[in-house]
Design a protein around this motif. Structure first.
Motif, short mmCIF file in Angstrom:
data_model
loop_
_atom_site.label_atom_id
_atom_site.label_comp_id
_atom_site.label_asym_id
_atom_site.label_seq_id
_atom_site.Cartn_x
_atom_site.Cartn_y
_atom_site.Cartn_z
N VAL A 1 73.69 34.23 35.87
CA VAL A 1 73.55 33.29 36.99
C VAL A 1 73.64 31.89 36.42
CG1 VAL A 1 71.99 32.38 38.77
CG2 VAL A 1 72.11 34.85 38.35
N LYS A 2 74.46 31.06 37.06
CA LYS A 2 74.55 29.65 36.68
C LYS A 2 74.01 28.81 37.82
CE LYS A 2 78.67 30.11 33.77
NZ LYS A 2 80.10 29.71 33.62
N LEU A 3 73.24 27.79 37.45
CA LEU A 3 72.69 26.85 38.41
C LEU A 3 73.44 25.54 38.28
CD1 LEU A 3 70.39 26.56 40.53
CD2 LEU A 3 69.04 25.51 38.70
N SER B 1 76.73 16.27 41.14
CA SER B 1 77.45 15.93 39.91
C SER B 1 78.47 16.98 39.47
CB SER B 1 76.46 15.69 38.77
OG SER B 1 75.85 16.91 38.39
N ASN B 2 78.45 18.15 40.11
CA ASN B 2 79.31 19.30 39.72
C ASN B 2 78.98 19.81 38.32
OD1 ASN B 2 80.56 18.80 42.16
ND2 ASN B 2 82.61 18.66 41.32
N GLN B 3 77.81 19.51 37.80
CA GLN B 3 77.43 19.90 36.45
C GLN B 3 76.52 21.13 36.47
OE1 GLN B 3 78.65 18.33 33.61
NE2 GLN B 3 79.93 17.37 35.18
N MET B 4 76.74 22.04 35.52
CA MET B 4 75.86 23.18 35.36
C MET B 4 74.56 22.69 34.71
SD MET B 4 76.41 26.84 33.44
CE MET B 4 76.50 26.10 31.83
N VAL B 5 73.42 23.05 35.29
CA VAL B 5 72.13 22.61 34.75
C VAL B 5 71.40 23.72 34.01
CG1 VAL B 5 71.81 20.71 36.36
CG2 VAL B 5 70.95 22.96 36.96
N ASP B 6 71.77 24.99 34.28
CA ASP B 6 71.13 26.08 33.54
C ASP B 6 71.96 27.35 33.70
OD1 ASP B 6 69.26 27.20 31.85
OD2 ASP B 6 67.74 27.48 33.39
#
Length: 182
Positions: free
Chosen positions: A127-129, A134-139
């Protein structure tokens, strides 16, 4: 049921002449999005009005090859995950494309937080958060089982993840950590 969608009030909502693969109901109860395979083998997203028989609100074009659908928590945004590893955000009122996030994976499931700040995407057992602004992956969360479904709580602090090993994982968005496995 053979490409037909029913409601209790008026019977058949629409007949898609194909096979329904995935389904999402708008949280505001106004529409339902389905991914279906047409008789020609092509997959489409069909969004139908839940209250008016055979009223199509949206049908994806030939540019999309959908793999998952979902809605924002308030139903204002239609989310389409595509074979091109992008998540497309459509306004659920006029169906205009508002943005997309390149997620880099073929998505099996998706969910958006109540405040529309976070998007969770699942691919296999990962799972990606994502931060939507910002369209950035945070975790990134690695699980033992394959992700089958996931939803945010209404307070957008917890993501609940169900895997094929019948395990529920509770993930706290604020602390970016797994809080419990049930």
């Amino acid at each position: 049921s053979g490409g037909r969608i029913y409601n209790v009030k008026s019977g058949i909502l629409c007949d898609l002449n194909g096979t329904i693969k995935k389904l999402a109901v708008s949280p505001n109860g106004k529409s339902m999005a389905v991914i279906y395979t047409a008789n020609n083998g092509r997959e489409y997203v069909h969004v139908g009005d839940l209250w008016e028989r055979s009223k199509r609100l949206f049908k994806s074009n030939k540019e999309h090859y959908p793999v998952a659908v979902g809605y924002s928590f308030n139903g204002d945004i239609l989310l389409i995950a595509d074979y091109d590893s992008n998540i497309y955000f459509y306004n659920n009122h006029n169906f205009k494309l508002s943005k997309h996030i390149p997620v880099g994976d073929l998505v099996d499931a998706l969910a958006m937080s109540a405040d529309s700040r976070y998007l969770a995407t699942a691919s296999g057992n990962t799972v990606k958060l994502w931060d939507v602004e910002s369209n950035q992956m945070v975790d990134r969360i690695q699980l033992k089982g394959l992700v089958k479904s996931m939803e945010f709580t209404d307070k957008h602090q917890t993501l609940t993840i169900l895997t094929d090993d019948s395990l529920f994982t509770l993930y706290d968005v604020k602390s970016l950590s797994v809080t419990k496995n049930i």
